[in-house]
Motif scaffolding. Structure first.
Motif, PDB file in Angstrom:
ATOM      1  N   LEU A  82       1.023  -1.131  -0.011  1.00 21.54           N
ATOM      2  CA  LEU A  82       0.129   0.052   0.050  1.00 21.54           C
ATOM      3  C   LEU A  82       0.810   1.324  -0.100  1.00 21.54           C
ATOM      4  CD1 LEU A  82      -2.675   1.234   0.353  1.00 21.54           C
ATOM      5  CD2 LEU A  82      -2.639   1.180   2.810  1.00 21.54           C
ATOM      6  N   LYS A  83       1.809   1.327   0.765  1.00 21.26           N
ATOM      7  CA  LYS A  83       3.005   2.524   0.770  1.00 21.26           C
ATOM      8  C   LYS A  83       3.372   2.674  -0.435  1.00 21.26           C
ATOM      9  CE  LYS A  83       7.077   1.797   2.507  1.00 21.26           C
ATOM     10  NZ  LYS A  83       8.126   1.456   3.317  1.00 21.26           N
ATOM     11  N   ARG A  84       3.774   1.683  -1.220  1.00 21.96           N
ATOM     12  CA  ARG A  84       4.257   1.931  -2.800  1.00 21.96           C
ATOM     13  C   ARG A  84       3.273   1.934  -3.945  1.00 21.96           C
ATOM     14  NH1 ARG A  84       9.347  -2.157  -2.817  1.00 21.96           N
ATOM     15  NH2 ARG A  84       9.579  -1.347  -4.844  1.00 21.96           N
ATOM     16  N   SER A  85       1.974   1.739  -3.410  1.00 17.28           N
ATOM     17  CA  SER A  85       0.863   1.647  -4.289  1.00 17.28           C
ATOM     18  C   SER A  85       1.264   0.626  -5.424  1.00 17.28           C
ATOM     19  CB  SER A  85       0.539   3.018  -4.821  1.00 17.28           C
ATOM     20  OG  SER A  85      -0.772   3.235  -5.511  1.00 17.28           O
ATOM     21  N   LEU A  86       1.534  -0.407  -5.041  1.00 23.35           N
ATOM     22  CA  LEU A  86       1.552  -1.566  -6.119  1.00 23.35           C
ATOM     23  C   LEU A  86       0.440  -2.148  -6.379  1.00 23.35           C
ATOM     24  CD1 LEU A  86       4.612  -3.383  -4.412  1.00 23.35           C
ATOM     25  CD2 LEU A  86       4.840  -1.651  -6.136  1.00 23.35           C
TER      26      LEU A  86
ATOM     27  N   MET B 108      -1.108   1.767   8.358  1.00 24.05           N
ATOM     28  CA  MET B 108      -0.579   1.353   6.729  1.00 24.05           C
ATOM     29  C   MET B 108      -0.916   2.759   6.111  1.00 24.05           C
ATOM     30  SD  MET B 108      -2.631  -2.171   6.191  1.00 24.05           S
ATOM     31  CE  MET B 108      -2.111  -2.576   4.399  1.00 24.05           C
ATOM     32  N   LEU B 109      -1.645   3.603   6.304  1.00 20.34           N
ATOM     33  CA  LEU B 109      -1.829   4.749   5.386  1.00 20.34           C
ATOM     34  C   LEU B 109      -1.039   5.724   5.880  1.00 20.34           C
ATOM     35  CD1 LEU B 109      -5.924   4.980   5.185  1.00 20.34           C
ATOM     36  CD2 LEU B 109      -4.165   4.557   3.325  1.00 20.34           C
ATOM     37  N   GLU B 110      -0.414   5.711   7.294  1.00 16.98           N
ATOM     38  CA  GLU B 110       0.358   6.758   7.928  1.00 16.98           C
ATOM     39  C   GLU B 110       1.871   6.201   7.096  1.00 16.98           C
ATOM     40  OE1 GLU B 110       3.572   8.489  10.084  1.00 16.98           O
ATOM     41  OE2 GLU B 110       3.242   6.150   9.943  1.00 16.98           O
ATOM     42  N   LYS B 111       2.057   5.360   6.897  1.00 16.75           N
ATOM     43  CA  LYS B 111       3.354   4.803   6.064  1.00 16.75           C
ATOM     44  C   LYS B 111       3.296   5.473   4.808  1.00 16.75           C
ATOM     45  CE  LYS B 111       5.162   2.581   9.646  1.00 16.75           C
ATOM     46  NZ  LYS B 111       6.081   3.404  10.341  1.00 16.75           N
ATOM     47  N   VAL B 112       2.211   5.579   4.190  1.00 15.32           N
ATOM     48  CA  VAL B 112       1.928   6.148   2.832  1.00 15.32           C
ATOM     49  C   VAL B 112       2.714   7.599   2.746  1.00 15.32           C
ATOM     50  CG1 VAL B 112       0.554   6.967   0.761  1.00 15.32           C
ATOM     51  CG2 VAL B 112       0.022   4.631   2.212  1.00 15.32           C
ATOM     52  N   VAL B 113       2.070   8.131   3.833  1.00 13.46           N
ATOM     53  CA  VAL B 113       2.661   9.615   3.591  1.00 13.46           C
ATOM     54  C   VAL B 113       3.993   9.847   4.564  1.00 13.46           C
ATOM     55  CG1 VAL B 113       1.919  11.890   5.027  1.00 13.46           C
ATOM     56  CG2 VAL B 113       0.118  10.489   4.264  1.00 13.46           C
ATOM     57  N   SER B 114       4.392   9.135   5.366  1.00 11.99           N
ATOM     58  CA  SER B 114       5.574   9.202   6.117  1.00 11.99           C
ATOM     59  C   SER B 114       6.914   8.854   5.347  1.00 11.99           C
ATOM     60  CB  SER B 114       5.766   8.701   7.243  1.00 11.99           C
ATOM     61  OG  SER B 114       5.437   7.234   7.516  1.00 11.99           O
ATOM     62  N   GLU B 115       6.615   7.659   4.302  1.00 11.91           N
ATOM     63  CA  GLU B 115       7.739   6.878   3.868  1.00 11.91           C
ATOM     64  C   GLU B 115       7.369   6.342   2.238  1.00 11.91           C
ATOM     65  OE1 GLU B 115       8.273   3.358   5.922  1.00 11.91           O
ATOM     66  OE2 GLU B 115       8.357   4.383   7.716  1.00 11.91           O
ATOM     67  N   GLY B 116       6.182   6.706   1.863  1.00  7.73           N
ATOM     68  CA  GLY B 116       5.858   6.236   0.501  1.00  7.73           C
ATOM     69  C   GLY B 116       5.300   6.984  -0.523  1.00  7.73           C
ATOM     70  N   THR B 117       4.365   7.020  -1.250  1.00  8.59           N
ATOM     71  CA  THR B 117       4.161   7.797  -2.473  1.00  8.59           C
ATOM     72  C   THR B 117       3.441   9.313  -2.092  1.00  8.59           C
ATOM     73  OG1 THR B 117       1.959   6.855  -2.784  1.00  8.59           O
ATOM     74  CG2 THR B 117       3.589   5.840  -3.972  1.00  8.59           C
ATOM     75  N   GLY B 118       3.167   9.478  -0.746  1.00  8.56           N
ATOM     76  CA  GLY B 118       2.515  10.596  -0.439  1.00  8.56           C
ATOM     77  C   GLY B 118       3.426  11.447   0.436  1.00  8.56           C
ATOM     78  N   THR B 119       4.781  11.414   0.277  1.00  7.06           N
ATOM     79  CA  THR B 119       5.600  12.195   1.334  1.00  7.06           C
ATOM     80  C   THR B 119       5.259  13.609   1.125  1.00  7.06           C
ATOM     81  OG1 THR B 119       7.180  11.848  -0.524  1.00  7.06           O
ATOM     82  CG2 THR B 119       7.181  10.566   1.614  1.00  7.06           C
ATOM     83  N   ARG B 120       4.985  14.145   0.151  1.00  8.42           N
ATOM     84  CA  ARG B 120       4.844  15.606  -0.430  1.00  8.42           C
ATOM     85  C   ARG B 120       3.479  16.089   0.647  1.00  8.42           C
ATOM     86  NH1 ARG B 120       5.484  17.155  -6.743  1.00  8.42           N
ATOM     87  NH2 ARG B 120       7.293  16.033  -7.040  1.00  8.42           N
ATOM     88  N   ALA B 121       2.883  15.281   0.894  1.00  8.04           N
ATOM     89  CA  ALA B 121       1.725  15.551   2.013  1.00  8.04           C
ATOM     90  C   ALA B 121       2.185  15.713   3.412  1.00  8.04           C
ATOM     91  CB  ALA B 121       0.643  14.846   2.159  1.00  8.04           C
ATOM     92  N   ARG B 122       3.235  15.251   3.844  1.00  9.19           N
ATOM     93  CA  ARG B 122       3.857  15.352   5.160  1.00  9.19           C
ATOM     94  C   ARG B 122       3.699  16.526   5.966  1.00  9.19           C
ATOM     95  NH1 ARG B 122       9.585  11.997   5.017  1.00  9.19           N
ATOM     96  NH2 ARG B 122       9.694  13.416   3.527  1.00  9.19           N
ATOM     97  N   LEU B 123       3.248  16.605   6.769  1.00  9.19           N
ATOM     98  CA  LEU B 123       2.717  17.789   7.918  1.00  9.19           C
ATOM     99  C   LEU B 123       4.212  17.974   8.910  1.00  9.19           C
ATOM    100  CD1 LEU B 123      -0.923  17.546   8.407  1.00  9.19           C
ATOM    101  CD2 LEU B 123       0.275  18.806   6.709  1.00  9.19           C
TER     102      LEU B 123
END
Length: 729
Positions: free
Chosen positions: A488-492, A593-608
């Motif tokens: 999910l983090k890498r949106s495979l 799992m969705l927190e990992k998307v933002v902190s480490e995955g495809t959504g890092t530009r959304a990190r606060l």
């Protein structure tokens, strides 16, 4: 005559003229002898010949014309009197004419109980001419009908002047300036007493067009109605009807509604410059409305102030002071925030309460003005700084609380507008990978762990009716064995399809639907990749269900709806949390799992910078849609970006500009809000098991399409699914 001696008369004419008058001592002329002689002296001999004949003929016809004209005039006056008298009998009492709305009004208040939007026919209440500001009365009379208090309802001088101006300007005699008095304009506003009947008229627009007709026949009927009104009502009564029925732009009917709409004050408190602005709207209420073009409205008001000064309603000092301080909009009218939100509210009104009912209602909403400003500012900032000039790409954003209370909504890159296409609530678009959390929510609900593994490898399956289908990852690479969290983090894509097929795509569709996706979820293996469609509002509400612990959410914007004048709300909250969709523990693991998307995955530009955030990127086929939907512990926000005509985006994915808009908005939204941890659970990692490398020569076997039937040994089934995922079968 003289007489002969023999008695016979002499054949001598009598003296034709009398004796000369004796001279008086004073030398004056002698007075004429008799009245008869004077008439005889004045009488001229009749003309002879052709000129005499023509003169007699003209005299005859002149007398005939006068005779006919006078008789026709008498008949016309009698008929006119009868028509005016009959019309007089049809006129209703004054109170029935003061409210001229065709529909009811809706006033919307934000969560701080401040008005932010109006819809429908705004009507501030019936006011009399002696109850409004004297400046407003004078401004209307000076602008529309300076001889209002002197004419009987029609002004021949005004009509002739208007016809002359129209002809001089190259228009028809009745086109442009009408020369109508206030009484005639009021008659037109009343549609000559004809009310709209759906059985008689093809449409309401046809009825309105008939009311605004400017033919000679219509003008004549208008004049008769005006004369009857003058006989029935006083001048102030007619002015009262006019001030209550005239449209003044911005959805406001009547002086009171317009005063509240533009200046947030009653009509009785208007200053000269404000009254002049309202009076100036009467000629072109839509184009001159200060909410559309304030400068143009102020210029028109300046002309009205000049007329008021010329006609003695204002002293030179008062007029100068008013021109030096032109009217401006109140803070509420100027902000014009929440137009998309207000439009959405109108679409969600219960069927028994709408503007067509002519009921005036107040709606207390969930809109947060601070959050709305933050959302609008975020879109403006990103488009101004990072989107090329001339791009027609659109964006939308929705912000809500975990219970579904919508706090902000922007339906397009152009903010501060209303009555336009709302991409937040009306655009149904492919969700792309933003749909994947529902796939993993289903797996977690069935007992799988975020650390369970699945093999990312070349994969094909046969789809009945379509043949072989081989999904690919966005990068066209394969990661081998990965955990569900990593996938999910890498949106495979391939792991998502495998998890969906193993869980049962019918269950995936049910979970997505229960979370609030209203559009039909397609029953194909590609459902895991987000080929189904949804609105941004639906997607944001579905993610709110994940944040609140796994319960469904119905996004809502209405806290209460009250009929004006009533104390008790007619309608309460319209939405909120519903039934549970997945277990709370499964929801907490999905948040992890969705927190990992933002902190480490495809959504890092959304990190606060100061708090945890979770979310998911999404990019649809051929990059036609780009999404980022995520949340903090306090708010959920969804962002969509794309073109209205489905043109593919260039170099934009969900992890790009949508994530940046989301970041910009959430930073602003959380200013002054104390950071809170996300409601998530991090399970213990399982013991590491070395997975065998896949055989390069072995042809992958397609997955079964149907969900395996339940057996008496669910534990064995679960272990079997895990082993199949590990070994790629």
């Amino acid at each position: 005559m003289s007489t002969r001696k023999n008695g016979r008369d002499r054949l001598v004419a009598d003296r034709r003229y009398g004796k000369p008058a004796a001279k008086t001592p004073t030398g004056g002329k002698r007075k004429a002898s008799t009245t008869r002689s004077r008439r005889t002296a004045r009488k001229r001999p009749p003309r002879r010949g052709l000129s005499g004949l023509v003169s007699r003929i003209l005299g005859f016809f002149g007398r005939l014309i006068w005779l006919v004209t006078s008789r026709v005039a008498i008949v016309v006056l009698l008929v006119l009197g009868l028509m005016v008298g009959y019309t007089y009998t049809t006129l209703p009492p004054l109170d029935e004419l003061l409210d001229g709305r065709a529909q009811g009004s809706v006033t919307m208040l934000d969560r701080e109980n401040r008005v932010f939007a109006w819809r429908g026919d705004q009507f501030g209440g019936a006011v009399r001419a002696d109850q409004v500001s004297r400046h407003l009365k004078h401004a209307v009379i000076a602008t529309e009908d300076r001889r209002f208090y002197w004419h009987p309802g029609i002004s021949p001088r005004g009509i002739a002047s208007a016809v002359r101006i129209n002809l001089r300007e190259g228009r028809g005699p009745l086109q442009g300036h009408g020369g109508s008095t206030i009484t005639q304009q009021t008659a037109k506003l009343l549609c000559l007493g004809n009310r709209y009947d759906p059985n008689e008229w093809e449409s309401e627009s046809a009825y309105i067009a008939d009311c605004r007709e400017t033919s000679l026949v219509r003008k004549a009927r208008e004049a008769i109605y005006a004369l009857a009104m003058e006989a029935k009502y006083s001048k102030d009564d007619i002015l009262s009807i006019y001030l209550n029925r005239a449209y003044m732009g911005g959805g406001a009917y009547g002086a009171e509604a317009a005063s509240q709409r533009y200046f947030s004050k009653p009509a009785a408190a208007l200053e000269p410059q404000e009254a002049a602005m309202l009076a100036g709207l009467l000629t072109a209420p839509t184009t001159l409305a200060p909410t559309n073009d304030l400068e143009r409205s102020q210029n028109r008001a300046a002309l009205v102030l000049n007329l008021m000064e010329d006609q003695g309603y204002l002293t030179s000092a008062e007029a100068d002071r008013a021109r030096a301080n032109p009217a401006t909009l109140s803070q509420e009218a100027e902000q014009r925030r929440g137009g998309y939100f207000a439009d959405w509210i109108m679409d969600t009104l219960p069927p028994f309460v709408n503007v067509e009912s002519r009921q005036d209602v107040d709606i207390r909403t969930t809109l947060d003005p601070r959050i709305q400003n933050a959302a609008e500012g975020a879109i403006d900032t990103i488009f101004n700084e990072k989107v090329r000039d001339g791009s027609e790409a659109q964006a939308a954003i929705v912000v809500m609380s975990a219970d579904g209370a919508v706090r902000a909504m922007v339906g397009g890159r152009k903010t501060g507008v209303s009555g336009v296409f709302n991409r937040a609530s009306q655009a149904v678009r492919q969700t792309g990978s933003a749909f994947k959390p529902f796939v993993y929510a289903t797996a977690l609900e069935l007992g799988r762990s975020p650390y369970d593994t699945v093999v990312d490898e070349p994969f094909c399956m046969n789809v009945p009716g379509s043949g072989q289908w081989c999904p690919k990852n966005y990068t066209r690479n394969f990661a081998g064995p990965v955990t569900l969290t990593e996938a999910l983090k890498r949106s495979l894509n391939i792991p998502a399809v495998k998890v969906s097929e193993a869980s049962g795509r019918d269950l995936v569709a049910r979970v997505a639907t229960d979370f609030g996706i209203k559009s039909d979820v397609v029953d194909t293996p590609s459902v895991a990749l987000g080929v189904s469609e949804a609105t941004l509002l639906e997607m944001t509400g579905a993610y709110a269900g994940i944040l609140n612990g796994g319960s469904s959410v119905t996004p809502y914007g209405i806290e209460s709806l009250t009929i004006k004048g009533d104390d008790e709300p007619l309608v309460g909250r319209r939405g909120g949390m519903g039934e549970r969709v997945i277990r709370e523990e499964a929801a907490r693991q999905l948040v992890f799992m969705l927190e990992k998307v933002v902190s480490e995955g495809t959504g890092t530009r959304a990190r606060l910078p100061d708090r945890q955030a979770a979310g998911k990127t999404g990019t649809s086929n051929e990059q036609r849609d780009a999404w980022f939907v995520g949340f903090t512990a306090d708010y959920v926000a969804g962002v969509w970006m794309g073109y209205d005509d489905n043109t593919p985006l260039t170099g934009v994915t969900g992890g790009g500009l949508p994530a940046e808009i989301w970041h910009e908005a959430m930073v602003r939204i959380h200013e002054g809000v104390e950071p809170k941890p996300l409601p998530m659970s991090a399970p213990e990692p399982p013991a590491q098991v070395a997975a065998p490398q896949p055989q390069p020569q072995q042809q992958p076997q397609p997955q079964r399409q149907q969900r395996p039937q339940q057996s008496d040994d669910p534990v064995g089934d679960f272990v079997g699914r895990v082993l199949r995922d590990i070994f790629g079968n």
